[in-house]
Enzyme design. Sequence first.
Site, PDB file in Angstrom:
ATOM      1  N   THR A   4       0.851  -1.194   0.000  1.00 54.78           N
ATOM      2  CA  THR A   4       0.000   0.000   0.000  1.00 54.78           C
ATOM      3  C   THR A   4       0.881   1.237   0.000  1.00 54.78           C
ATOM      4  O   THR A   4       1.901   1.288   0.695  1.00 54.78           O
ATOM      5  CB  THR A   4      -0.955   0.090   1.204  1.00 54.78           C
ATOM      6  OG1 THR A   4      -1.499   1.419   1.265  1.00 54.78           O
ATOM      7  CG2 THR A   4      -0.294  -0.194   2.533  1.00 54.78           C
ATOM      8  N   ASP A  51      -0.076   3.822   1.318  1.00 51.06           N
ATOM      9  CA  ASP A  51      -0.404   4.501   2.580  1.00 51.06           C
ATOM     10  C   ASP A  51       0.511   4.103   3.741  1.00 51.06           C
ATOM     11  O   ASP A  51       0.550   4.784   4.766  1.00 51.06           O
ATOM     12  CB  ASP A  51      -1.851   4.195   2.986  1.00 51.06           C
ATOM     13  CG  ASP A  51      -2.873   4.848   2.072  1.00 51.06           C
ATOM     14  OD1 ASP A  51      -2.459   5.614   1.179  1.00 51.06           O
ATOM     15  OD2 ASP A  51      -4.071   4.601   2.248  1.00 51.06           O
TER      16      ASP A  51
HETATM   17  O1  F6P Z   1      -5.264   2.572   0.067  1.00 49.34           O
HETATM   18  C1  F6P Z   1      -4.585   3.286  -0.887  1.00 49.34           C
HETATM   19  C2  F6P Z   1      -5.406   4.400  -1.426  1.00 49.34           C
HETATM   20  O2  F6P Z   1      -4.552   5.057  -2.282  1.00 49.34           O
HETATM   21  C3  F6P Z   1      -6.017   5.334  -0.383  1.00 49.34           C
HETATM   22  O3  F6P Z   1      -5.129   6.285   0.112  1.00 49.34           O
HETATM   23  C4  F6P Z   1      -7.156   5.932  -1.143  1.00 49.34           C
HETATM   24  O4  F6P Z   1      -8.170   6.401  -0.299  1.00 49.34           O
HETATM   25  C5  F6P Z   1      -7.621   4.787  -1.956  1.00 49.34           C
HETATM   26  O5  F6P Z   1      -6.510   3.964  -2.193  1.00 49.34           O
HETATM   27  C6  F6P Z   1      -8.252   5.204  -3.247  1.00 49.34           C
HETATM   28  O6  F6P Z   1      -8.726   4.076  -3.897  1.00 49.34           O
HETATM   29  P1  F6P Z   1      -9.509   4.159  -5.283  1.00 49.34           P
HETATM   30  O7  F6P Z   1      -8.486   4.282  -6.332  1.00 49.34           O
HETATM   31  O8  F6P Z   1     -10.227   2.858  -5.371  1.00 49.34           O
HETATM   32  O9  F6P Z   1     -10.426   5.318  -5.229  1.00 49.34           O
END
Ligand code: F6P
Length: 367
Positions: free
Chosen positions: A145, A147
């Site tokens: 991730t 994050d």
């Molecule tokens: O978990 C990683 C992440 O980048 C988060 O920070 C973010 O909220 C999410 O993915 C966004 O996901 P998506 O691309 O499905 O909107």
Amino acid sequence: MSDTRDTTAPGTRIGVLTGGGDAPGLNAVIRAVVKAGTNAGCEIIGLEDSFDGLIEPDRWRRLTPRDVTGIIRLGGTILGTTNRGNPFAYPVATSGGTRDYSARCVEMYHELGLDALIVIGGDGTLAIADQFFRRGIPVVGVPKTIDNDIVETTDTFGFDTAVNFATEAIDRLHTTAESHHRVLVLEVMGRYAGWIALYAGVAGGADVILIPEIPFDIEKVAAHIKARDAYGARFSIVVVAEGAIPVGGTVTVLAAGTPEYVERLGGVGARVTASLQPLTGKETRNVVLGHLQRGGPPTSFDRVLATRFGSRAVELVLAGDFGKMVAFAPPDIVAVPLEKIVGRTRKVSLDSDVIRTARAMGIALGD
Ligand code: F6P
């Protein structure tokens, strides 16, 4: 399980899949699994679009070293991914409901003659991996991730790349903010943890960093910006994580959650911008980094970490050590039980050295 092949013997068939949002370094892990596995006499089967590869027929392909040549430097995942594909609650378009496809996955796992499954994903995907392990599938997890919020590992690959990109964005915003004497607000990703905002903010010399772990008081943020003005620094850079919350408030949501997909966050940067302009009297602009921080080539740090993770995951398969997640415990790559990470989030600790360092630099954290 019907298949009784010795998993340590050559000929071991290892399935590999990537789940959840993509992160730079996924391809480096796939490459490492294919190379290390093949060199140890295993056969690697790539499953497409996360667990869809175990639900739908013909969504798999054999991966040889030739197939992964040159992908270490590529963002994304050659296998595809989805964060809507939980087989235990699979979205069914016709009825609008969800169905449990987990038994189908177990069946398909055996049909494909797999001896082990390497699951590369974030907390959600790893929780699914743990559920399959409990149903008898020999699983090894690899944490991913941008994050960096998975517990039991100091780093996930993708984080360093995202931080570098966000830092470059701050560098670029600095020159224009300073020229125009403006406040520039940069919204970065980070749902529940502020690692990207904190690290990029410190690296880029931001003036304010707002993270989910510290509810922010917008009046205090404005006061900090006005104080900077008073001593002649007539611009400010504010970095805000998408999951940051005002004191007494809630996260800013772009789209509500559904049974199969978590709520989409976004917009806190715009809210902060709208509040700061009248409070400071300064022209304030907002930039959302969005998915740019999830794309592009991984940094060398992420490539090495991802390669070590993939290689270690194959070692665990060959050792028959299942139900584990590979993790970084510097300087080592270790194995931790998947059950230890399920349902937990690695947040920024408020008394950590990085937080104290940020405060020592005079950066306002909104409290
Ligand atoms: O978990 C990683 C992440 O980048 C988060 O920070 C973010 O909220 C999410 O993915 C966004 O996901 P998506 O691309 O499905 O909107």
